[in-house]
Design a protein around this motif. Structure first.
Motif, mmCIF file in Angstrom:
data_model
loop_
_atom_site.group_PDB
_atom_site.id
_atom_site.type_symbol
_atom_site.label_atom_id
_atom_site.label_comp_id
_atom_site.label_asym_id
_atom_site.label_seq_id
_atom_site.Cartn_x
_atom_site.Cartn_y
_atom_site.Cartn_z
ATOM 1 N N VAL A 145 0.858 -1.184 0.000
ATOM 2 C CA VAL A 145 0.000 0.000 0.000
ATOM 3 C C VAL A 145 0.896 1.237 0.000
ATOM 4 N N SER A 146 0.626 2.156 -0.921
ATOM 5 C CA SER A 146 1.285 3.466 -0.939
ATOM 6 C C SER A 146 0.217 4.526 -0.867
ATOM 7 N N ARG A 147 0.584 5.688 -0.442
ATOM 8 C CA ARG A 147 -0.368 6.804 -0.422
ATOM 9 C C ARG A 147 0.138 7.915 -1.328
ATOM 10 N N MET A 148 -0.685 8.259 -2.322
ATOM 11 C CA MET A 148 -0.319 9.303 -3.279
ATOM 12 C C MET A 148 -0.789 10.651 -2.766
ATOM 13 N N THR A 149 0.114 11.639 -2.676
ATOM 14 C CA THR A 149 -0.260 12.922 -2.089
ATOM 15 C C THR A 149 -0.491 13.975 -3.161
ATOM 16 N N ASP A 150 -1.269 14.956 -2.799
ATOM 17 C CA ASP A 150 -1.536 16.103 -3.646
ATOM 18 C C ASP A 150 -1.800 17.280 -2.722
ATOM 19 N N THR A 209 5.953 2.125 -6.771
ATOM 20 C CA THR A 209 6.227 2.649 -5.429
ATOM 21 C C THR A 209 7.088 3.889 -5.515
ATOM 22 N N ASP A 210 8.092 3.839 -6.399
ATOM 23 C CA ASP A 210 9.047 4.930 -6.506
ATOM 24 C C ASP A 210 8.384 6.181 -7.064
ATOM 25 N N VAL A 211 7.516 6.010 -8.048
ATOM 26 C CA VAL A 211 6.914 7.198 -8.658
ATOM 27 C C VAL A 211 5.977 7.889 -7.670
ATOM 28 N N VAL A 212 5.324 7.078 -6.818
ATOM 29 C CA VAL A 212 4.466 7.684 -5.791
ATOM 30 C C VAL A 212 5.322 8.504 -4.826
ATOM 31 N N LEU A 213 6.431 7.916 -4.421
ATOM 32 C CA LEU A 213 7.325 8.608 -3.494
ATOM 33 C C LEU A 213 7.873 9.880 -4.134
ATOM 34 N N ASP A 214 8.213 9.785 -5.429
ATOM 35 C CA ASP A 214 8.715 10.973 -6.135
ATOM 36 C C ASP A 214 7.711 12.110 -6.105
ATOM 37 N N HIS A 215 6.418 11.764 -6.125
ATOM 38 C CA HIS A 215 5.400 12.822 -6.130
ATOM 39 C C HIS A 215 5.267 13.517 -4.793
ATOM 40 N N TYR A 216 5.946 12.999 -3.774
ATOM 41 C CA TYR A 216 5.928 13.715 -2.496
ATOM 42 C C TYR A 216 6.682 15.040 -2.618
ATOM 43 N N TYR A 217 7.639 15.108 -3.519
ATOM 44 C CA TYR A 217 8.467 16.310 -3.604
ATOM 45 C C TYR A 217 7.691 17.532 -4.093
ATOM 46 N N PRO A 218 6.895 17.421 -5.184
ATOM 47 C CA PRO A 218 6.114 18.609 -5.556
ATOM 48 C C PRO A 218 5.189 19.068 -4.433
ATOM 49 N N THR A 219 4.616 18.119 -3.692
ATOM 50 C CA THR A 219 3.770 18.495 -2.558
ATOM 51 C C THR A 219 4.578 19.319 -1.564
ATOM 52 N N MET A 220 5.767 18.811 -1.235
ATOM 53 C CA MET A 220 6.643 19.529 -0.310
ATOM 54 C C MET A 220 7.011 20.898 -0.857
ATOM 55 N N ALA A 221 7.329 20.942 -2.171
ATOM 56 C CA ALA A 221 7.723 22.219 -2.761
ATOM 57 C C ALA A 221 6.575 23.217 -2.680
ATOM 58 N N ALA A 222 5.341 22.728 -2.886
ATOM 59 C CA ALA A 222 4.187 23.625 -2.803
ATOM 60 C C ALA A 222 4.030 24.146 -1.388
ATOM 61 N N ILE A 223 4.225 23.262 -0.420
ATOM 62 C CA ILE A 223 4.158 23.713 0.977
ATOM 63 C C ILE A 223 5.249 24.740 1.243
ATOM 64 N N GLY A 224 6.462 24.456 0.751
ATOM 65 C CA GLY A 224 7.570 25.388 0.946
ATOM 66 C C GLY A 224 7.263 26.737 0.324
ATOM 67 N N ASP A 225 6.693 26.724 -0.889
ATOM 68 C CA ASP A 225 6.322 27.980 -1.540
ATOM 69 C C ASP A 225 5.324 28.747 -0.694
ATOM 70 N N TYR A 226 4.349 28.021 -0.182
ATOM 71 C CA TYR A 226 3.315 28.705 0.572
ATOM 72 C C TYR A 226 3.859 29.270 1.875
ATOM 73 N N ILE A 227 4.821 28.554 2.471
ATOM 74 C CA ILE A 227 5.441 29.087 3.686
ATOM 75 C C ILE A 227 6.123 30.411 3.370
ATOM 76 N N GLU A 228 6.738 30.497 2.180
ATOM 77 C CA GLU A 228 7.367 31.767 1.814
ATOM 78 C C GLU A 228 6.319 32.868 1.637
ATOM 79 N N VAL A 229 5.160 32.495 1.053
ATOM 80 C CA VAL A 229 4.079 33.480 0.929
ATOM 81 C C VAL A 229 3.668 33.981 2.309
ATOM 82 N N LEU A 230 3.502 33.050 3.226
ATOM 83 C CA LEU A 230 3.106 33.428 4.588
ATOM 84 C C LEU A 230 4.158 34.327 5.229
ATOM 85 N N GLU A 231 5.422 33.973 4.985
ATOM 86 C CA GLU A 231 6.526 34.736 5.554
ATOM 87 C C GLU A 231 6.481 36.186 5.037
#
Lengths: 401, 401, 401, 401, 401
Positions: A145-150, A209-231
Motif C-alpha cells: 500500500v502506498s499513499r499518493m499525495t496532492d 512505489t518509486d513514482v508515488v514517493l517521487d510525487h511527495y516532492y512537488p507536494t513539499m515544494a508547494a508547501i515550501g512555496d506557501y510558507i514563503e508566501v506566509l513569511e
C-alpha cells in the motif's frame, strides 16, 4: 495530480473569499476533518474481511498493460471476462492490471478469487485509509500500500491510496480515482527502452512505489512555496487570525505529511529485509535508492516544521510588538497632554483676587495678573513638551520600529 | 455503548448548565478524578490474589453460548450448577461463557476453580483497572484484558474492562456491566455463516478483541466532532475560561485514549510473537489486521492531539488579540480627546485681560477677544481629530479586525 | 506512614501560615532541597565500601521473625549475640531479620560478616539514597533496594530506603526508621494462613517489595486529591504566586514520583529475567503482577502530569484574563468620561461674548446663551454615554467575564 | 578543586559587580564560549595522530608512585630517563605514572613510544576536549578519558580532562593541571591499608575513575545551593534581566553537566561489557557501583533541570504579575479621578444664568445657585469614590497582591 | 572555503542594508528556501539511474594525483583519453581522480563505465542533495557521500556534496565546485611523509572524509561567534524584529547543521561495522577517531541550540520588559496628574458665592475666598505629588531597571 502554483494560492492574510467553501478555508488550521471522517467510516463489529464499498466509490475501469522485452500492448477492457481470457491466454507476457474505481462488489470478488488476493487485503484496498505497508503472503507475493499525495487549492494535503498485489507474472494495482500520478511509468513502459520491460514484475511494483514517493516532492515544494508566501505576509502585512489559521494549517499539513512518509520508509525497510526469493538483490538496490528518498523527504518535512515553528515565533512576537506600539502611542500622548491639562486647569481656578473687604489678595493666583503671564505660561508648556519629547526620543520610542 | 451525537453535546462556551452535575463539568479539564479513584481503590498490603469485590459491583448474570459448525444455542443460566452441567455434558461443542457482574464471591471462586483461572488473573478481573495485556499460562491458554471505551455526555472517556480466558474448547469473558459492545459478535455467531463457528475458540477471542478495538473509532469520531464544535466556538464566539476548560478536557481525553490504545497495540504485538501451538498462523493473520487497526487508532489520536494543540494556540492568540483590541479602543479615544481637553482647558484659564490699572493687556489670551476666535478654535479641534483619525487609519487600527 | 487527608492540607491560595515552617512551604515549588542534600552527603574520594554512618541515624533495633509452615515466633532482641545464637540454632526455620536504625558501626560490620553481605551493598544501605535496584551476588542471592514513599503535610514526597538481602533460609531487611509500612506483611505472617509461611524466603522478599509498591497508591491518591483542591482554588479563587508555587510543588512531586517508580519497574523487569535457580517460576508469576502494578503507577503519574500541565495552562490563562479585565475597566471608564470631560471643558472656555466695542459677538460660544443650552447639553452627554455603553455591550465587554 | 561556598556566590539580582570580569558574568546565561573555543581550537585538515601542544599548556611534571602489597614509594622525577630506568628496573612493582602538563613534545613522544600509546589516543590527550570514553587496544589495555568538573566563582562549570592508559603493571595518567582531585586516591595508597595496593593496576584505574565521578557531587551541590539563592531572590526581590541571566546560566550549567555525565555512564557500561581478561569480574563489581553513581548523578541533574524550569515559570509569572500590578494602579486611579474630573468640569461650564433680556434662566445650571450646591456636590463625589473603592475591593484589586 | 570573520557579519539589530539582497537577509529566519529548491529540483517519475545534469553545473575539470611510497605526480588533464591511458598504464600506482564540475554527460557516462560506478550512485552524485551515506557495492568497493559546509556572509550554512568511489587502486572524487576544502590532504600527499602515501586507497578515502568533518568546526565557531554578537545586541541594544529574525536564522542554521552531522555519524558507524576485507582493522582505528569527532560536533550543536533557546528567552523577556517600562511611565504620569487635574478642576467650578438675594453663601466654595487659599492648595498639590513619588519609589518603579 498537478500542484497548485503559488500564484494561485489564496492570500493568507485576507479574509476568506466569498465563494464556496469559505468557512472551511478559514477554519482549516484546526480540526482534522479527514481524520474524523476516517474514524466515522470505520466499520464497527463487522466480520473481518467483510467487503464494503464506500459511498462515493467510482464505477470500476479496467486497464491491462501486457508486455515483454519485445512486446507491448495497452488496452482498456469493458468486459472482465475478455480481460481474463487474454490474461490467461498469455502466460508468457508480464501484465499490469490497473483497476480504477471499486463500485462493483461482484467484480471485486471475482478479482479476489482469480488473482488469489486475501480478503483482509481486499478489505484494506476498499477501506482506502490504510497507511503504507507491505505484507508478504503465499510465501513470495507482496501486498503493498502506498499513499499518493496532492496539495489542494484549499491548502490541504489530499492523499489517495494505491494498493498493489504482485504475482508471478503480473501486478494488480487498485485505486479509487481515474486520474493518477503513474503516467510516467506507463510512458516508460511504452517507450520500449525502459528497464521495466526487461525485469520481473517485482520491478514494476518498485517503479510504481518509486513514482508515488517521487510525487511527495512537488507536494513539499508547494508547501515550501506557501510558507514563503506566509513569511512575506508576516513581514509586510499585519498579523491577524486568518494568517494564524493558515500557519496552523501548514503545520497540520506538515505533520500529516510526516505521518504519510514515515510508514512509507518503514515499508521499504521491511522490503529490504525480505528474503532473496521474494525480492531479488538486484531489485533491492533500487529499493535502497527509494529508501534514501524517503529519508530525504522526512528531512525536508523536518526543515519545514522548523520553518513553521519560526513563523509562529515571528507571529507571536509581532502580535506582542503591535500591542507594544499601541501602548507607546497611548503613553506618549497621555504623558504629554495630561500634565499640560493639569497646568491649564490650574489657571482655570477661580480663587478670588479680591478679599471680601475689596482689598487685593496678592497671594491668590498673582500669575493671572502678570502682564507677561500668558506668554510665559505658553513658553513653559512648550518647554514641558520639548523635555518629554527628548526623553521619549532617548528611549527610542519615537523612532524605533 | 452508543456514542453521544454532537447535537447533544453541551455548548462549550456557555456557562456550565444549572442541572447536576454542573461543577464537575466546568472543572472537567483539569484533575483526573478517575485516576485518583483508581489510586484510592488500590488494595494496600493485601496478600496477592486476594479477591475483593469492589463496591458497586453488579449481581452476576451468566450467559452461555454453545456452538459448533452446525449447532448454536444461547441461554442465560440462573443456576451456575445447571450451566456447569451443560458445559461438561457437551465437550464437543465450543462454548462462550459470558459473566456480567462480579458481586458474588462464591460464584467467582467456583468459576476460578472450574475453569482453572489463576488467582492473580482473577484479581485483575475484579480490580477493573488493569490496562490491556495478555498473559500466557498453562502453556497454551491466554488471559486477555481489553478496555472498552465510550464517550460520555460529560465529554469524558469512560472505559470498562473486558477480561477473557481461553481454554481448549471455551472462552470465558468477564465484565462488570450488563450492556456491552459485543452484540455484533453475538449476531455473527447466531447467523451461522460466521467464520467464528468454524474456527477454534481462539478465533472467538480474536473476534471479541477486534470488536472492542473497532469501538475505539466512534469514540474518536465523537472527539473529532466535538473538536469541530470547539473550533466553531473559537471562530465565532468569544474565548473564555469555560471554553478553555473544554479544550483541556478534550486534550485529557485524547491523552487518555492514547494510554488506552498503546497497551492494546503492545498486547497484539505480543500475541503475534506467540508460538504456533498457542495462536496458529491462520489466526495470527487476523491479529495482524487488528494490529494495523491499533496503529491507525494511534495515528488518529496523534492527529487530534495536533488539532487540540492548534486550538490552544488559536485560543491564546485570541486572548491576546482581545487585549489588543481593548487597548486600541482605549488608545484611540484617549489619544483623540486628551489633547482636545488640553486645548479647551487652555482657553478656560483666567488670565486677566485688564491690567490693575485698567488698561488692556494684549498679551494675555488675546484669542478670547477675537471675533472669530471660537469658530477658528472649533475648526482647529476638528483638524486635530481628522489628523489623528487618518494616522490611526493608516496604522490599520480602525479597520483591521 | 499514613497519608494526610485532604481536609488537613494547607489552603493553597492563602499566604503561607504563620506557624513554622512557613518560608519552606512558600518556596516549596522550586528548588530541590532533597537532591541538594543528597549531593552534599555524597562521600567524595573514599575507598569504595567504606561504611559511614550518616548523621542522625537511629540506634539500631533488631527484630527477628522466625517461621515455618507450622511455627511462628516474633521477637525484638536487645543483644545481637542472642539473636545470632537463636538464628544458628534453628536452621530449619525461615527467618526475617528486621534491622531498624544504623547507628552502630560494630553491629553493622558483624551483620555484614555473619550474613555474607558485600561491603558495596552495605555502603548502599547506609547511604540511604540508592534508587531501587536489584543485584545478584553469590550466584543465587539478591540484594534489593526499594524506596518507601509518603506524602507529607508539607506537600512533599518523603521517601525512605528499604534494603533487603536474601539468603537460603532468611531475609535481612534494613531501614533507618522505627515506623514502616510493612505491618500488613507481619500481620499476614502472624495469621498463619498466609502463603508466605509456605513459600521460600524469596517469596517474603517479593511480599515486602510488593507492599512497598502498594504504598505508592495512597501517595498518588493524596497528590490527586490535592490537585483537585488546587483546581477548586483556580476556579473559585484568584490566581496568585502562592497558588503557582503549590502547582509547581505538585509538579515536582509527580516528577519525583516518576523517578522513584521508574527504577522500581526496571528492578522488577530484571528480576523477571533472572534464572530459575534464583527466582523460581512460581514466584516470578507474582513479580509479574508487581510489574503490572509498577506500570499502572507510572500511568497514574502520567495522568497527573497531564492534569498539572492543564492546571498551569488554566493558571496562566487566568492571569492573562485578569489583566484583560483590568484593562477593560480602565478602557470603559476612560472611554466614557474622557470625551465627556472634553465637552464640558469646551463650555468652560472663556471666549468673550462682548466685543471690545460692547457689541455682542454672536459667533463666540452662542450655546452658552441659549435658554435651553444646559439641558440640551446634558441630553447630549447622556446620548454619548448611552452610545458607548451599547458599543461596549455589543463587544461583550460589559457582560462577558 | 574546591567548590565555591554559597556565601561567596555573586548576588544574582544585583547588577554585575564593577570589578572584572563584569561583562562576562552578566552575559553568562546565553552563548557558550567554551564550546566556541573548542570549535576554534580544533585542528583542521591535519594528519590524524598529529601531536600539537595547545597554547597555554604547562611544562610537564612527572610523578611516579610505585607500590606493591608491602612497598610504597612516591617521587617527582625531573629527568624522564631516571624515571624510566627506575620503572624498568622494578617490573615486579605496580606503577602509577602521573604526567601533569604537556608542554614538551619530545617527552610526550618518548612516553608514547615507551608505554606503547597509540598516536590517536595521544592526540585525544593533548586535544583536551575529548568527552569521556574507553578504548580497548592491544587486546587487553584500556585508554580511558574522564572529565573532572569544578564549579567556578563565575558560576560556570569548568572541566578538565584526565586520561588514563593501563598496562600490565602500570597506569599512566595525563592531565594539564598541577592541581587535581586525585589526592584522596594518593592518600589511600600511602596508607597501606588500601585495597589498591593489593589489586592489579586496573583497580587503580577504577579508583581514579571513581574519584572523578565522586567529584561531580560537590559541583551538583553548589549548583543546587545557587538555585536556592536564585529562588530566594525571586521570592523576595524583583525579577530583572540580571536574574534571568543567572537562571539561564544555571540552566546551561545543568545541560553541560548532563553532557559530561552521560558519556561517563556510557563509558562505564562499556567497561562492564568487556571480557574477563581485560576487566576481571571482581573489579567489575566496583565499576557496577560506579555505574549506579553515574545514574544517580544524572537523576540529580534531572531534578535540577526541573527546578530551573520551575524557576523560569515563576520568573515569567512574576514578570506578568508586575505588569498586572502596574495596570491595576493605573486603572484604580484613572477610574476614580477621571469621572470626578468630568463632574467638576461640568460645573466649570459657563452657561449663562441671565438671558440677554436680564431675566433669570432657571434651566441653565441652576445647581450653581443652590445654597447647598457645593456641599451636596462634594458629598456626591465622596459617594462615587466610595462606590468605586468598594467595587475594587470586591474585585480584590486593593488587597490581593 | 574560508569562514567569514565576525567583524564582517551584518549588524543583527540594524535594518537590512540597502544593497542587494536586503529582502532575503531580513527574511532569512523563517522559510527554508534551500529545502524548497531541493524539493523542486527532484526529478519526478524518471527512470531510476537517469542521469540529468542540473542547471548551473560547471564544465568538468579532471585532476589526477598518482602516487606510491616513493612516487608522486599531480596533473590536470584536459583530455579524458590521455588521463585514462595514463591511469591504465600505471596499475601499480595509487590514483586519486578528482572530478570537479559535471556539465558533460558524455564524460560522466564514460567515467561510470570505466570505473564501474553504479548508475544509481551516479544519479546521487549529480543530484547534489544526497545526505551523507555509505554504500557497499561489488563486494568490496564503497560509495561515500560527505557534505562540505561553509558559513556564508548571508549567515546561512552552505553545503556542497563530495562523493567518493573507491576501487582497488584508486579513489574517484566528485564535486560540482572548483574550490574545495581538500587542499590540506593534497599538501600532505605532496609532502611525501604522509601516511596516505603508504596506505591503501581506502586510507585516502578516510583522509578525505576526515578533512570534510574537520571543516565542520570553523562553521560551528562562526555560528558561535555570531551568537555572541547577537547576545551583545540583546544586552546593549533594543529587541526588534530584525534581531529576532537573525536569532531564528541561527536556530535554523544549527538545526541544519545537526541534520548534516547526524548522517555523517551514521555513515561512519556503518563503516565501522563493515567486514575486514572492505575496511581493514588498521584503517578502522582512524574511522573510530572520526566517529568521536562527529559525536563532538553534535555535542557542540547541542550547546549552541541551548544558547539559541536562551537567547530567545532573553529576547522575549526583554520584549515583555519593555512593555512593562512603557506601562510604568504611563502609570506614573497618569497617576500623578489625573488627581491633580481633578483638584484644580474642582476649584474651577462656578458655584456662586452670592445668593440670589445678594447675601453671601458661606457654604459655596469658601476656599476660594480664603486669603491663603491658593498657596495652601499649591502646598496640598505638592504633598500629593510627594506622596505618590514615595509610593512609586517604594515599589521600585522609579529606580528599578
Amino acid at each position: 495530480m498537478t500542484t497548485a502554483s503559488s500564484a494561485a494560492l489564496p492570500d493568507p492574510a485576507a479574509a476568506p473569499p466569498e465563494q464556496a467553501p469559505p468557512a472551511e478555508t478559514a477554519r482549516a488550521g484546526v480540526s482534522d476533518r479527514a481524520a474524523t471522517q476516517q474514524a466515522r467510516d470505520q466499520q464497527v463489529g463487522q466480520r473481518p474481511g467483510t467487503l464494503t464499498i464506500r459511498a462515493g466509490s467510482l464505477a470500476p475501469r479496467l486497464f491491462l498493460i501486457s508486455y515483454s522485452d519485445s512486446f507491448f500492448q495497452e488496452q482498456e477492457y469493458h468486459s472482465y471476462d475478455d480481460l481474463l481470457a487474454y490474461f490467461k491466454a498469455n502466460p508468457d507476457l508480464k501484465h499490469w492490471l490497473d483497476v480504477r474505481g471499486y463500485n462493483d462488489l461482484g467484480l471485486i470478488q471475482r478479482l479476489m478469487q482469480d488473482f488469489g488476493i486475501h480478503p483482509l487485503h481486499m478489505e484494506d484496498v476498499l477501506g482506502d485509509y490504510q497507511r503504507a505497508k507491505v505484507d508478504l503472503f503465499d510465501d513470495n507475493r507482496l501486498f503493498l500500500v502506498s499513499r499518493m499525495t496532492d496539495f489542494t487549492s484549499l491548502l490541504e494535503i489530499d492523499d489517495d491510496q494505491l494498493s498493489l498485489v504482485t504475482g508471478p507474472n503480473y501486478v494488480v494495482s487498485f485505486q479509487d480515482d481515474y486520474e493518477d500520478c503513474l503516467d510516467s511509468v506507463r510512458n516508460r513502459l511504452r517507450s520500449g527502452f525502459s528497464m521495466i520491460r526487461h525485469k520481473p514484475p517485482m520491478y514494476l511494483a518498485y517503479a510504481l512505489t518509486d513514482v508515488v514517493l517521487d510525487h511527495y516532492y512537488p507536494t513539499m515544494a508547494a508547501i515550501g512555496d506557501y510558507i514563503e508566501v506566509l513569511e512575506d505576509r508576516i513581514f509586510n502585512g499585519r498579523p491577524n487570525r486568518h494568517l494564524l489559521s493558515r500557519i496552523l494549517q501548514m503545520k497540520k499539513d506538515i505533520v500529516r505529511f510526516r505521518r504519510l512518509v514515515y510508514p512509507e520508509r518503514e515499508k521499504i525497510a521491511e522490503i529490504l529485509r525480505m528474503p532473496e526469493n521474494v525480492v531479488p538483490e538486484d531489485i533491492k538496490v533500487f529499493f535502497k535508492d527509494c529508501y534514501d528518498h524517503a529519508i530525504q523527504a522526512m528531512d525536508l518535512a523536518e526543515s519545514y516544521r522548523e520553518s513553521i515553528s519560526s513563523l509562529m515565533d515571528l507571529f507571536l512576537s509581532d502580535q506582542s510588538n503591535r500591542m507594544n506600539e499601541v501602548m507607546k502611542v497611548l503613553t506618549i500622548i497621555s504623558s504629554i497632554f495630561i500634565p499640560l491639562s493639569f497646568v491649564v486647569g490650574l489657571y482655570g481656578m477661580n480663587f478670588q483676587r479680591e478679599n471680601p473687604d475689596g482689598t487685593i489678595n496678592h497671594l491668590n493666583m498673582p500669575e493671572l495678573y502678570e502682564p507677561w503671564g500668558y506668554p510665559v505660561l505658553l513658553g513653559l508648556l512648550a518647554l514641558i513638551v520639548t523635555g518629554q519629547l527628548i526623553y521619549f526620543y532617548r528611549k527610542g520610542w519615537l523612532t524605533n520600529r
